[in-house]
Enzyme design. Sequence first.
Site, mmCIF file in Angstrom:
data_model
loop_
_atom_site.group_PDB
_atom_site.id
_atom_site.type_symbol
_atom_site.label_atom_id
_atom_site.label_comp_id
_atom_site.label_asym_id
_atom_site.label_seq_id
_atom_site.Cartn_x
_atom_site.Cartn_y
_atom_site.Cartn_z
ATOM 1 N N ARG A 1 0.819 -1.215 0.000
ATOM 2 C CA ARG A 1 0.000 0.000 0.000
ATOM 3 C C ARG A 1 0.848 1.259 0.000
ATOM 4 O O ARG A 1 0.379 2.328 -0.405
ATOM 5 C CB ARG A 1 -1.005 -0.031 1.152
ATOM 6 N N GLU B 1 5.668 -8.601 15.224
ATOM 7 C CA GLU B 1 5.073 -9.019 16.496
ATOM 8 C C GLU B 1 5.239 -10.529 16.673
ATOM 9 O O GLU B 1 5.610 -11.018 17.719
ATOM 10 C CB GLU B 1 3.599 -8.624 16.510
#
Length: 171
Positions: free
Chosen positions: A59, A96
């Site tokens: 994006r 993460e």
Amino acid sequence: MKQLGDYIRNIADFPQPGIQFKDITPLVRQPDMLRQVTRQLVEPFRQKDITAVAGMEARGFIFGTLCALELDVGFVPLRKPGKLPYDVQSIAYQLEYGTAELEIHNDALAHGDRVLLVDDLIATGGTARASCELIRQLGAEVAGIAFVIELDSLKGREQLRDYEVHSLLHY
Ligand code: AMP
């Protein structure tokens, strides 16, 4: 009048349970809002002698290319491993859960370049921080970083203390 936030769609539990995914596809479908967002993203950096805009797959390509045109400079893609065909510089970084990697063409930037880094969203800041390191490995300078969306609670900005960071919409 509709605002930027009206064009960001929240999708709960995508791509995995617990994630509130911010979907920018309604925004990119709307030319007036897209033009406004592009101008707002580059606004603090217009007088900063930017020589290139870099954006992360995928994006970041959309908003980065629009920002490059707005500043009348070229665009440099930062891609996932194995996608760029020429000689590359790579960086691995912590997510993460697990690790990720980004690559840049060796000749995409050089000493003297002043780069505006652009992505749709900053979460933990790991992607942006790794991108800054890649840009600097080529001898270029990160002159600023712009995001459409910042997830404040994840404190990604703390990863980018050395840079001027600009976000349009905070959650
Ligand atoms: P981070 O490295 O944690 O800052 O993650 C930033 C990257 O992951 C950006 O390229 C985003 O497009 C994507 N991303 C992370 N979290 C979200 C989210 N909640 N909604 C949409 N995109 C996300």
